[in-house]
Design an enzyme around this catalytic site. Structure first.
Site, mmCIF file in Angstrom:
data_model
loop_
_atom_site.group_PDB
_atom_site.id
_atom_site.type_symbol
_atom_site.label_atom_id
_atom_site.label_comp_id
_atom_site.label_asym_id
_atom_site.label_seq_id
_atom_site.Cartn_x
_atom_site.Cartn_y
_atom_site.Cartn_z
ATOM 1 N N LYS A 33 1.276 -1.642 -0.216
ATOM 2 C CA LYS A 33 -0.022 0.122 0.058
ATOM 3 C C LYS A 33 0.915 1.518 -0.227
ATOM 4 C CE LYS A 33 -4.431 1.094 0.246
ATOM 5 N NZ LYS A 33 -5.454 0.553 -0.596
ATOM 6 N N ASP A 40 -6.873 4.538 -5.313
ATOM 7 C CA ASP A 40 -7.174 4.530 -3.420
ATOM 8 C C ASP A 40 -8.102 5.700 -3.395
ATOM 9 O OD1 ASP A 40 -7.919 2.775 -0.810
ATOM 10 O OD2 ASP A 40 -7.364 4.746 0.251
HETATM 11 P P1 NDP Z 1 -12.273 8.296 -3.231
HETATM 12 O O1 NDP Z 1 -11.862 9.080 -2.877
HETATM 13 O O2 NDP Z 1 -13.403 7.918 -3.895
HETATM 14 O O3 NDP Z 1 -14.028 8.651 -1.767
HETATM 15 C C1 NDP Z 1 -13.797 8.961 -0.825
HETATM 16 C C2 NDP Z 1 -15.325 8.819 -0.148
HETATM 17 O O4 NDP Z 1 -15.181 8.797 1.072
HETATM 18 C C3 NDP Z 1 -15.924 10.584 -0.226
HETATM 19 O O5 NDP Z 1 -16.945 10.598 -0.216
HETATM 20 C C4 NDP Z 1 -15.040 11.059 0.957
HETATM 21 O O6 NDP Z 1 -15.515 12.145 1.431
HETATM 22 C C5 NDP Z 1 -15.312 9.803 2.032
HETATM 23 N N1 NDP Z 1 -14.164 9.376 3.499
HETATM 24 C C6 NDP Z 1 -12.946 9.756 2.526
HETATM 25 N N2 NDP Z 1 -12.280 10.351 3.757
HETATM 26 C C7 NDP Z 1 -12.657 10.646 5.166
HETATM 27 C C8 NDP Z 1 -12.993 10.932 6.275
HETATM 28 N N3 NDP Z 1 -11.949 10.918 6.650
HETATM 29 N N4 NDP Z 1 -14.128 11.159 7.242
HETATM 30 C C9 NDP Z 1 -15.009 10.792 6.579
HETATM 31 N N5 NDP Z 1 -15.287 10.366 5.500
HETATM 32 C C10 NDP Z 1 -13.914 10.361 4.011
HETATM 33 O O7 NDP Z 1 -12.419 6.701 -2.521
HETATM 34 P P2 NDP Z 1 -13.093 4.946 -2.720
HETATM 35 O O8 NDP Z 1 -14.059 5.268 -2.688
HETATM 36 O O9 NDP Z 1 -12.209 4.651 -3.551
HETATM 37 O O10 NDP Z 1 -12.738 4.459 -1.280
HETATM 38 C C11 NDP Z 1 -13.784 4.773 -0.124
HETATM 39 C C12 NDP Z 1 -12.844 3.141 0.700
HETATM 40 O O11 NDP Z 1 -12.889 1.990 0.344
HETATM 41 C C13 NDP Z 1 -11.382 3.639 1.401
HETATM 42 O O12 NDP Z 1 -11.262 2.907 2.951
HETATM 43 C C14 NDP Z 1 -10.182 2.783 0.525
HETATM 44 O O13 NDP Z 1 -9.485 1.822 0.948
HETATM 45 C C15 NDP Z 1 -12.297 1.554 0.121
HETATM 46 N N6 NDP Z 1 -11.927 0.804 -0.813
HETATM 47 C C16 NDP Z 1 -11.129 0.634 -1.840
HETATM 48 C C17 NDP Z 1 -11.241 0.879 -3.442
HETATM 49 C C18 NDP Z 1 -11.316 1.017 -4.844
HETATM 50 O O14 NDP Z 1 -11.170 0.437 -5.278
HETATM 51 N N7 NDP Z 1 -11.173 2.238 -4.561
HETATM 52 C C19 NDP Z 1 -10.939 -1.093 -3.180
HETATM 53 C C20 NDP Z 1 -11.005 -1.635 -1.916
HETATM 54 C C21 NDP Z 1 -11.445 -0.284 -0.819
HETATM 55 P P3 NDP Z 1 -14.275 13.579 0.702
HETATM 56 O O15 NDP Z 1 -14.262 13.724 -0.183
HETATM 57 O O16 NDP Z 1 -15.069 14.554 1.603
HETATM 58 O O17 NDP Z 1 -13.710 13.076 1.252
#
Ligand code: NDP
Length: 448
Positions: free
Chosen positions: A129, A169
């Protein structure tokens, strides 16, 4: 749940001592060690081979300076990370997170989880990671590009198609992967599958964008089916409004559920009629604006400030898809009180240990992140296969493979939980099934 086995207790104490100030990493290790008690008792050969001592220590961790120039001509400096955790079953594989909260503890917890997740996919991928404390919010395209180029200038020394293949991510989507890929190609003068999540015009896989969210719903549907129910007619609460959340909402809706919430780090929207996903995609994917904008298109919906409130909305199924530790014990209790029967994790480690206790005590169906969100990395694995063969599969082919993988992941978790006397505990099943394959490979390869 607390660790009773003396060997594991002592190992955890050493991990805590050696990794002080890294709470997320220790949380992730504790959860895994806790569920490995029956394995340690049944497999003294793995203990003798020192597999556990080795698996909790990254093979390599790289921390580097990322200097870049902003639009006003000022020099900015961020910190870059890549943790190459375990390569027993394949090249390191895991995403790059760009978020101001990124630190070594967070990257190590994510890299550690990735080992078991990648093992569960059945594909040959080790765990890694990376990321940076760079905040992409509010930056211009030019600033994003200059940051990504600087980040890749250093990272390129440590990765490669047969060595370490990063992906997206939080904060790293197709745009960022594109800039990083371009820089890698320029530095190395080679066009290889060194990153996944690439654009479709230069080696990306169809269905990679959708894969984590779709995969989450495929896994959850299997878990529901095994327990005599399904998504059909259920009310679903989703947190986040990024890549995972959007495609989880799409697939849950296709499966006949009604998704009523989405959120970002400022607040959440509630739409009793069911979220209008085309509108969310327009706001988040095209305009890159805040989820609050939803009210401009749907004034009948409600918006509340703060992220935690989303768990007070009544639902049958909760799909946390934002970030780590977003559901604490108190929120878990509210979910249960409101009749929620299922929590399945799109985000990595979104539930605190206290929240997990509440799920287990109340016999919720609990789909742990390692298994439930493995669809993203599984499809990244499929992207690597296509790149190696210089082929592109159709959306339907990739989606079908993804569906098959998620079904087999559920089966592996279910079977392992039963074999080790913890039927229905899919968290234990995921940890055990994921661990065993890596452990066998580590033992076979000797003390390295
Ligand atoms: P994105 O950046 O596309 O979206 C993240 C979302 O979560 C946004 O709506 C963001 O809001 C919100 N968010 C992020 N940090 C925080 C926080 N500290 N508190 C509250 N809301 C938060 O990321 P992904 O959708 O790709 O990832 C989301 C989760 O899924 C993560 O945990 C990631 O590790 C996991 N994941 C992702 C994969 C992938 O293929 N993308 C694969 C497996 C797991 P804001 O815009 O306000 O920051």
């Amino acid at each position: 749940m607390a660790i009773k086995n003396a060997y594991l207790k002592e190992l955890l104490a050493r991990v805590e001592k050696r990794n002080q100030g890294e709470p997320e990493f220790i949380q992730a290790v504790t959860e895994v060690l806790m569920t490995l008690e029956p394995v340690v008792e049944k497999r003294p050969d793995l203990v003798e081979a020192g597999v556990l001592e080795r698996i909790v220590e990254p093979e390599r961790q790289i921390i580097f300076r990322v200097p870049w120039v902003d639009d006003r001509g000022n020099v900015q400096v961020n910190r870059g990370f890549r943790v190459q955790f375990n390569s027993a079953i394949g090249p390191y594989k895991g995403g790059l997170r760009l978020h101001p909260s990124v630190n070594l503890s967070i990257i190590k917890f994510l890299g550690f989880e990735q080992i078991f997740k990648n093992s569960l996919t059945t594909l040959p991928m080790g765990g890694g990671k990376g990321g940076s404390d760079f905040d992409p919010k509010g930056k211009s395209d030019g600033e994003i590009m200059r940051f990504c180029q600087s980040f890749m200038t250093e990272l390129s020394r440590h990765i490669g198609a047969d060595c370490d293949v990063p992906a997206g991510d939080i904060g790293t989507g197709a745009r960022e992967i594109g800039y990083m890929f371009g820089q890698y190609k320029r530095l190395r003068n080679e066009f290889t599958g060194v990153l996944t999540g690439k654009g479709l015009t230069y080696g990306g896989s169809l269905a990679r964008t959708e894969a984590t969210g779709f995969g989450l719903c495929y896994f959850t549907e299997e878990m529901l089916k095994a327990n005599g129910t399904s998504f059909k007619g259920k009310t679903v609460v989703i947190s986040g409004s990024g890549n995972v959340a959007i495609y989880a909402a799409q697939k849950a809706t296709e499966f006949g559920a009604k998704v009523v919430t989405m959120s970002d780090s400022n607040g959440y929207i509630y739409d009793a009629n069911g979220i209008d996903l085309a509108c969310v995609k327009q706001i988040k994917e095209v305009e890159r604006k805040r989820i609050k904008e939803y009210l401009v298109y749907h004034p009948e919906a409600k918006y509340a400030e703060g992220c935690k409130g989303v768990w007070t909305v009544k639902c049958d199924i909760a799909l946390p898809c934002a970030t780590q530790n977003e559901i604490d014990g108190e929120s878990a209790k509210i979910l249960v009180k409101n009749g929620c029967k299922v929590v399945s994790e799109g985000a990595n480690m979104p539930s605190t240990p206290e929240a997990i206790e509440v799920y287990l005590e109340n016999k919720l169906l609990y789909g742990p992140a390692k298994a439930a969100n493995a669809g993203g990395v599984a499809t990244s694995g499929l992207e690597m296969s296509q790149n190696s063969q210089r082929l592109s599969w159709t959306f339907e082919e990739v989606d079908e493979k993804l569906h098959g993988i998620m079904k087999s992941i559920f089966k592996a978790c279910d079977d392992a939980a039963k074999t080790y006397g913890m039927e229905g505990n899919y968290m234990a099943g995921a940890n055990i099934a994921g661990f065993l394959k890596v452990a066998e490979a580590m033992k076979a390869q000797g003390c390295v």
